[in-house]
Design a protein around this motif. Structure first.
Motif, mmCIF file in Angstrom:
data_model
loop_
_atom_site.group_PDB
_atom_site.id
_atom_site.type_symbol
_atom_site.label_atom_id
_atom_site.label_comp_id
_atom_site.label_asym_id
_atom_site.label_seq_id
_atom_site.Cartn_x
_atom_site.Cartn_y
_atom_site.Cartn_z
ATOM 1 N N THR A 36 9.592 -2.030 4.356
ATOM 2 C CA THR A 36 8.343 -2.525 4.921
ATOM 3 C C THR A 36 7.473 -1.359 5.347
ATOM 4 O OG1 THR A 36 9.425 -4.518 5.729
ATOM 5 C CG2 THR A 36 7.350 -3.913 6.782
ATOM 6 N N VAL A 37 6.179 -1.493 5.097
ATOM 7 C CA VAL A 37 5.212 -0.469 5.498
ATOM 8 C C VAL A 37 4.131 -1.166 6.313
ATOM 9 C CG1 VAL A 37 3.472 1.165 4.679
ATOM 10 C CG2 VAL A 37 5.614 0.902 3.428
ATOM 11 N N LEU A 38 3.797 -0.607 7.445
ATOM 12 C CA LEU A 38 2.678 -1.098 8.242
ATOM 13 C C LEU A 38 1.466 -0.259 7.871
ATOM 14 C CD1 LEU A 38 1.401 -2.781 10.496
ATOM 15 C CD2 LEU A 38 2.174 -1.030 12.096
ATOM 16 N N LEU A 39 0.501 -0.891 7.247
ATOM 17 C CA LEU A 39 -0.715 -0.210 6.808
ATOM 18 C C LEU A 39 -1.874 -0.772 7.614
ATOM 19 C CD1 LEU A 39 -2.232 1.601 4.700
ATOM 20 C CD2 LEU A 39 -2.471 -0.474 3.328
ATOM 21 N N VAL A 40 -2.554 0.074 8.344
ATOM 22 C CA VAL A 40 -3.729 -0.331 9.105
ATOM 23 C C VAL A 40 -4.933 0.234 8.371
ATOM 24 C CG1 VAL A 40 -4.911 -0.202 11.320
ATOM 25 C CG2 VAL A 40 -2.406 -0.266 11.245
ATOM 26 N N SER A 41 -5.803 -0.662 7.896
ATOM 27 C CA SER A 41 -6.909 -0.209 7.058
ATOM 28 C C SER A 41 -8.085 -1.166 7.145
ATOM 29 C CB SER A 41 -6.447 -0.110 5.603
ATOM 30 O OG SER A 41 -7.504 0.299 4.775
ATOM 31 N N HIS A 42 -9.277 -0.612 7.003
ATOM 32 C CA HIS A 42 -10.483 -1.405 6.866
ATOM 33 C C HIS A 42 -10.938 -1.420 5.404
ATOM 34 C CE1 HIS A 42 -10.700 -0.640 11.205
ATOM 35 N NE2 HIS A 42 -11.288 -1.808 11.229
ATOM 36 N N SER A 43 -10.195 -0.757 4.545
ATOM 37 C CA SER A 43 -10.523 -0.697 3.122
ATOM 38 C C SER A 43 -9.937 -1.924 2.428
ATOM 39 C CB SER A 43 -9.953 0.587 2.512
ATOM 40 O OG SER A 43 -10.088 0.557 1.113
ATOM 41 N N PRO A 89 -10.258 -3.168 -0.688
ATOM 42 C CA PRO A 89 -9.590 -2.958 -1.981
ATOM 43 C C PRO A 89 -8.181 -2.367 -1.821
ATOM 44 C CG PRO A 89 -11.859 -2.209 -2.098
ATOM 45 C CD PRO A 89 -11.571 -2.518 -0.648
ATOM 46 N N GLU A 90 -8.028 -1.469 -0.871
ATOM 47 C CA GLU A 90 -6.721 -0.863 -0.624
ATOM 48 C C GLU A 90 -5.730 -1.918 -0.124
ATOM 49 O OE1 GLU A 90 -6.063 3.367 0.948
ATOM 50 O OE2 GLU A 90 -6.179 2.091 2.723
ATOM 51 N N VAL A 91 -6.176 -2.762 0.778
ATOM 52 C CA VAL A 91 -5.315 -3.828 1.297
ATOM 53 C C VAL A 91 -4.902 -4.759 0.165
ATOM 54 C CG1 VAL A 91 -5.268 -5.870 2.792
ATOM 55 C CG2 VAL A 91 -6.229 -3.716 3.642
ATOM 56 N N GLN A 92 -5.855 -5.189 -0.651
ATOM 57 C CA GLN A 92 -5.536 -6.088 -1.756
ATOM 58 C C GLN A 92 -4.571 -5.460 -2.746
ATOM 59 O OE1 GLN A 92 -9.737 -7.371 -2.643
ATOM 60 N NE2 GLN A 92 -8.646 -9.289 -2.960
ATOM 61 N N GLU A 93 -4.721 -4.174 -2.975
ATOM 62 C CA GLU A 93 -3.863 -3.482 -3.945
ATOM 63 C C GLU A 93 -2.445 -3.280 -3.436
ATOM 64 O OE1 GLU A 93 -3.547 0.891 -6.070
ATOM 65 O OE2 GLU A 93 -5.485 0.245 -5.295
ATOM 66 N N LEU A 94 -2.302 -2.998 -2.147
ATOM 67 C CA LEU A 94 -1.008 -2.558 -1.635
ATOM 68 C C LEU A 94 -0.228 -3.597 -0.831
ATOM 69 C CD1 LEU A 94 -2.032 1.033 -0.466
ATOM 70 C CD2 LEU A 94 -0.791 0.395 -2.544
ATOM 71 N N CYS A 95 -0.903 -4.593 -0.300
ATOM 72 C CA CYS A 95 -0.250 -5.483 0.659
ATOM 73 C C CYS A 95 0.073 -6.852 0.069
ATOM 74 C CB CYS A 95 -1.142 -5.672 1.884
ATOM 75 S SG CYS A 95 -1.498 -4.120 2.733
ATOM 76 N N ASP A 96 1.214 -7.379 0.476
ATOM 77 C CA ASP A 96 1.604 -8.744 0.129
ATOM 78 C C ASP A 96 1.256 -9.690 1.284
ATOM 79 O OD1 ASP A 96 2.845 -7.856 -2.269
ATOM 80 O OD2 ASP A 96 4.619 -7.300 -1.111
ATOM 81 N N GLU A 97 1.366 -9.177 2.502
ATOM 82 C CA GLU A 97 1.098 -9.952 3.700
ATOM 83 C C GLU A 97 0.140 -9.180 4.591
ATOM 84 O OE1 GLU A 97 4.506 -11.515 5.741
ATOM 85 O OE2 GLU A 97 5.669 -11.604 3.893
ATOM 86 N N ARG A 127 -1.995 -14.542 10.115
ATOM 87 C CA ARG A 127 -0.801 -13.769 9.793
ATOM 88 C C ARG A 127 -0.080 -14.493 8.682
ATOM 89 N NH1 ARG A 127 4.788 -13.456 11.832
ATOM 90 N NH2 ARG A 127 5.530 -11.416 11.207
ATOM 91 N N GLY A 128 0.092 -13.811 7.553
ATOM 92 C CA GLY A 128 0.795 -14.430 6.440
ATOM 93 C C GLY A 128 0.496 -13.751 5.122
ATOM 94 N N LYS A 129 0.778 -14.455 4.044
ATOM 95 C CA LYS A 129 0.574 -13.935 2.693
ATOM 96 C C LYS A 129 -0.915 -13.795 2.394
ATOM 97 C CE LYS A 129 4.924 -14.171 1.207
ATOM 98 N NZ LYS A 129 5.650 -13.042 0.709
ATOM 99 N N LEU A 130 -1.282 -12.720 1.702
ATOM 100 C CA LEU A 130 -2.682 -12.533 1.314
ATOM 101 C C LEU A 130 -3.165 -13.680 0.443
ATOM 102 C CD1 LEU A 130 -3.295 -8.756 0.532
ATOM 103 C CD2 LEU A 130 -4.200 -10.118 2.392
#
Length: 78
Positions: free
Chosen positions: A22-29, A31-39, A51-54
């Motif tokens: 698991t990685v905690l990514l804090v971002s306002h980007s 496109p980056e969130v959509q590319e890297l995150c599942d939740e 809070r949940g799945k994208l």
């Protein structure tokens, strides 16, 4: 981050995901969130608004930005 730093970050996150970590990514980007995150967890005015799945967040919306706009306007009573 500069371009090389962003690419390194993406590579590291992908490797962690492959390994089941698991990685905690804090971002306002977005496109980056959509590319890297599942939740995701979305904070609005310091409270968790989602809070949940994208996929659940973007269901019925064309973009992640539209889904987030909906959360923020709902919170503001608009």
């Amino acid at each position: 981050l500069d371009l090389l730093g962003k690419q390194l970050l993406r590579d590291v996150v992908r490797e962690f995901k492959k390994a089941g970590r698991t990685v905690l990514l804090v971002s306002h980007s977005l496109p980056e969130v959509q590319e890297l995150c599942d939740e995701a967890a979305v904070l609005v005015n310091g409270a968790v608004a989602f809070r949940g799945k994208l996929d659940a967040l973007t269901a019925g919306r064309h973009t992640l930005e539209a889904a987030l706009r909906g959360l923020y306007t709902k919170e503001a009573g608009r």
